[in-house]
Write a protein that holds these residues in place. Sequence first.
Motif, PDB file in Angstrom:
ATOM      1  N   GLU A   1       0.955  -1.222   0.063  1.00 42.15           N
ATOM      2  CA  GLU A   1       0.101   0.021   0.019  1.00 42.15           C
ATOM      3  C   GLU A   1       1.007   1.219  -0.083  1.00 42.15           C
TER       4      GLU A   1
ATOM      5  N   CYS B   1       0.136   4.976   2.998  1.00 44.78           N
ATOM      6  CA  CYS B   1      -0.631   4.077   4.072  1.00 44.78           C
ATOM      7  C   CYS B   1      -1.254   4.954   5.139  1.00 44.78           C
TER       8      CYS B   1
ATOM      9  N   GLY C   1      -2.755   3.674   8.677  1.00 47.73           N
ATOM     10  CA  GLY C   1      -3.041   2.156   8.859  1.00 47.73           C
ATOM     11  C   GLY C   1      -4.624   1.944   8.358  1.00 47.73           C
TER      12      GLY C   1
ATOM     13  N   THR D   1      -6.062   1.265   5.826  1.00 43.76           N
ATOM     14  CA  THR D   1      -6.177   0.171   4.953  1.00 43.76           C
ATOM     15  C   THR D   1      -5.454  -1.107   5.290  1.00 43.76           C
ATOM     16  N   VAL D   2      -4.226  -0.765   5.796  1.00 41.30           N
ATOM     17  CA  VAL D   2      -3.403  -2.086   6.032  1.00 41.30           C
ATOM     18  C   VAL D   2      -4.160  -2.701   7.324  1.00 41.30           C
TER      19      VAL D   2
ATOM     20  N   CYS E   1       3.795  -1.412   3.511  1.00 43.28           N
ATOM     21  CA  CYS E   1       3.015  -0.067   3.583  1.00 43.28           C
ATOM     22  C   CYS E   1       4.055   1.062   3.651  1.00 43.28           C
TER      23      CYS E   1
ATOM     24  N   ASP F   1       4.699   5.423   3.262  1.00 48.02           N
ATOM     25  CA  ASP F   1       4.210   6.852   3.278  1.00 48.02           C
ATOM     26  C   ASP F   1       5.352   7.957   3.244  1.00 48.02           C
TER      27      ASP F   1
ATOM     28  N   VAL G   1       1.617   3.951  12.467  1.00 46.20           N
ATOM     29  CA  VAL G   1       1.458   2.515  11.930  1.00 46.20           C
ATOM     30  C   VAL G   1       2.303   1.527  12.881  1.00 46.20           C
TER      31      VAL G   1
ATOM     32  N   CYS H   1       3.796  -7.542   8.095  1.00 47.46           N
ATOM     33  CA  CYS H   1       3.832  -6.352   7.751  1.00 47.46           C
ATOM     34  C   CYS H   1       5.070  -5.621   7.883  1.00 47.46           C
TER      35      CYS H   1
ATOM     36  N   ALA I   1       6.408  -1.517   7.586  1.00 49.48           N
ATOM     37  CA  ALA I   1       6.095  -0.318   7.213  1.00 49.48           C
ATOM     38  C   ALA I   1       7.307   0.813   7.004  1.00 49.48           C
TER      39      ALA I   1
END
Length: 372
Positions: free
Chosen positions: A181, A184, A187, A189-190, A206, A208, A217, A228, A230
Motif C-alpha cells: 500500500e 498508508c 493504517g 487500509t493495512v 506499507c 508513506d 502504523v 507487515c 512499514a
Amino acid sequence: MAAPKEAPEWRPFGRRFLTDPTRLFQHNAWDNVEWSEEQEASARSKVQENSSQLLPQDKQEEYEVNAKRYWDDFYKIHENGFFKDRHWLFTEFPELAPNRNPSQNGDSVHEFSNKEESNNEGLGSCENGHCSLETRAENQLNLIKSTPKICAEELATQKYSELNQSDGDYPGSSASYRILEVGCGAGNTVFPILQTNNDPGLFIYCCDFSTTAVDLVQNNAEYDSSRCFAFVHDLCNDQSPFPMPDESLDVVILIFVLSAILPEKMQSIVNRLSRLLKPGGMILLRDYGRYDLAQLRFKKGQCLSDNFYVRGDGTRVYFFTQDELEDLFTTAGLEKIQNLVDRRLQVNRGKQMTMYRVWIQCKYRKPATPQL
C-alpha cells in the motif's frame, strides 16, 4: 398467487437507488446518482471560477518543497482519527480478501457497502479541504501512546542494507502473496486487511511520505512485523529505494494517494510501481473524480493548475477523469480490468444536507507475458 417480483437491475458499486425523491433522507447514501445537465454545468462553472486565479509560481514551488512537512503536520494533528478504517475494501477489491480470485474481471464488481447506516455524524464533513469518506467505525483501532516511537527512516535504512547484503533475502521474501500500500497514512487500509485476511502466505508492505504517519502504523497495537513492514518512502524521488525487488508484488494499492502528487510526476511514479508487479499483478486505485464535492468547495486563490489545488493545511489534491487515469496506466504497460466512476449522493439526515461525491475506481493488470 401474486406475480413474482422482478429482480432489481444490477449496477456497479451499489444497489441503493433513489427512484423516489421523497425518500431522500431515509438512508445515508444513494448509489450511481445521475447528474442532470444543469448540475454538470453548475459544477463546471464553479471549477472555472475557483481556478480562474492561480497561485504564483514561487508559492507553488514552496508547497512542493515542503510537501513532506505539511503531511507530517497533518498526522501530528489528527493522528489516526481523521480517516476511518476502510472495511469496504473487500467488496470493492476482493483481491485483498481471503479466498481471493486473481482472475476477477472488471464486470464482476461488488456493491459498495452502505455501512453508514448506524452513524452519520460527520458524514461528508470537510476540514481544510479534506472531505472524509467513511463514517466512524464502531471498533476503531487503538493507538498505543506509551510505546516508544520507532524511527521509521532508520529502520528502513537498516532493512535496505540487509537486502543489499543478502541476495534475495528481504522483508516478506518467503511470502506467497505480497501487497504494497502506497500512502498508508495511519493504517486505515493495512490493519483491516491484516484483521480480515489470515492467509499465512500474506505479507503487506506499507509506505508513506510522512514519517509521522509511519510511526503511527508501527506503534499501533495491531502492527505485526512478521506479516507487515512499514517504511518511509518518497515516491517522487527515483533514487528512494523500495525494500522489495522488481516483479515481486501481487498487488499495489493506491487509495486517495496519486491525487496528492504533482501531476507532472504522476507518470514516472506509475511506471516505477508497475515495475514492482509480478506478471499478472494488479494496481488497485480509488481516488477523487472531476467535480467531486471537495473540488467544488475550493475558493479562488487555492488553485495551483488545472484541477490541482492546495488545501488550507498545505496538502494538495488533484481531481481525475477516467481518460487521464487510463493514459497513466496504459502508458506504463498495464492493461485495463476496471475503470469506473462512482457518483454517490451522501446524506446527513441530522442536518438535512446532501453532498455529491465523485470517485474513480480502477484495476490495471501487468500482462502475464511481456507486450511486444
